[in-house]
Design a protein around this motif. Sequence first.
Motif, short mmCIF file in Angstrom:
data_model
loop_
_atom_site.label_atom_id
_atom_site.label_comp_id
_atom_site.label_asym_id
_atom_site.label_seq_id
_atom_site.Cartn_x
_atom_site.Cartn_y
_atom_site.Cartn_z
N ARG A 9 0.84 -1.20 0.00
CA ARG A 9 0.00 0.00 0.00
C ARG A 9 0.88 1.26 0.00
NH1 ARG A 9 -5.07 0.47 0.48
NH2 ARG A 9 -5.45 -1.55 1.42
N HIS A 12 2.66 1.57 -3.40
CA HIS A 12 1.71 1.96 -4.43
C HIS A 12 1.43 3.47 -4.33
CE1 HIS A 12 -2.38 2.40 -6.21
NE2 HIS A 12 -1.83 1.64 -7.14
N HIS A 13 1.19 3.93 -3.13
CA HIS A 13 0.96 5.36 -2.91
C HIS A 13 2.20 6.17 -3.32
CE1 HIS A 13 -0.31 9.13 -1.09
NE2 HIS A 13 0.87 9.17 -0.51
N ARG A 16 2.57 6.30 -7.18
CA ARG A 16 1.57 7.21 -7.75
C ARG A 16 1.97 8.66 -7.49
NH1 ARG A 16 -4.55 5.61 -6.67
NH2 ARG A 16 -4.70 7.56 -7.80
N ARG A 51 0.73 0.34 -11.42
CA ARG A 51 -0.20 -0.65 -12.01
C ARG A 51 0.20 -2.06 -11.60
NH1 ARG A 51 0.00 2.60 -17.09
NH2 ARG A 51 -1.90 3.83 -17.02
N ALA A 54 -0.71 -2.64 -8.03
CA ALA A 54 -2.16 -2.85 -7.88
C ALA A 54 -2.51 -4.30 -8.23
CB ALA A 54 -2.94 -1.88 -8.76
N ARG A 58 -3.93 -7.33 -5.48
CA ARG A 58 -5.10 -8.23 -5.58
C ARG A 58 -4.76 -9.64 -5.10
NH1 ARG A 58 -6.26 -4.72 -9.69
NH2 ARG A 58 -5.14 -5.73 -11.36
N ASN A 63 -7.19 -3.92 -2.29
CA ASN A 63 -7.81 -3.20 -3.39
C ASN A 63 -7.10 -1.87 -3.56
OD1 ASN A 63 -9.47 -2.22 -5.37
ND2 ASN A 63 -11.20 -1.82 -4.02
N LEU A 64 -6.05 -1.87 -4.35
CA LEU A 64 -5.30 -0.65 -4.61
C LEU A 64 -5.86 -0.03 -5.88
CD1 LEU A 64 -1.69 -2.02 -3.96
CD2 LEU A 64 -3.18 -0.77 -2.37
N SER A 65 -6.27 1.21 -5.79
CA SER A 65 -6.87 1.87 -6.95
C SER A 65 -5.83 2.02 -8.05
CB SER A 65 -7.43 3.23 -6.55
OG SER A 65 -6.41 4.05 -6.07
N GLU A 66 -6.33 2.13 -9.25
CA GLU A 66 -5.43 2.29 -10.39
C GLU A 66 -4.78 3.66 -10.36
OE1 GLU A 66 -4.40 0.17 -12.88
OE2 GLU A 66 -5.28 -1.28 -11.54
#
Length: 163
Positions: A9, A12-13, A16, A51, A54, A58, A63-66
Motif C-alpha cells: 500500500r 503503491h501510494h 503514484r 499498475r 495494484a 489483488r 484493493n489498490l486503486s489504479e
Amino acid sequence: MNGIGLILRALHHGERHLAKELTTVAERHRTDHEIHHIATDLARWSTAHARRLADAGRDHDLNLSEPPQEPSSGPLSALREKAAEALGHRPEPGLLLLRDLRDLHVDAARNSLYWEMLAQAAQATKDEDLLSLAAACHPQTLRQMRWTNTMIKELSPQILTSL
C-alpha cells in the motif's frame, strides 16, 4: 492487514505520488527540454510500477486503486505551458528546479527503501512473484534517483553561483 500489505500500500501510494510529481515538474519546466522529456519518461515508469503493484495487491487481498491517467492536453496543459515559458525568463526558475529535483530525489529514495523492504519480505516468505516484481521495478527507481542526483550536481554550480 499484514506487513507485506502495508508495504504494498505504501509503495503503491509512493509510486503514484512520484508519477504525479514527475509529471508536474515536466510541465513546470517545459522550456527545459531535457528535464521535460526525461521527467515525462520517468513518470511513465512510476505509473507502470503502480499498475503492477495494484495487480500484486489483488493477490494479497488488497484493493489498490489504479494510478491516475496521464494528463491530457487541454486548456490546463496550455496554461501550464504558457506559465512555464513566462517563468523561463526570470532567474528564480533555477532555484525552483533545484527544489523540484531535490523533492523528486527524496520521493524516489523513499520508494527505493520500500522496494528493498518488499524484496526482503518476499525473500523471507518465499514469494517469488513479489520478489520478481521488486527485482523488475527497483532498478528503475534507482535510475530515477541517479538522474535527479546527476541533474542536481550539474545544475547547482551554475544556478547557485549566478544568484
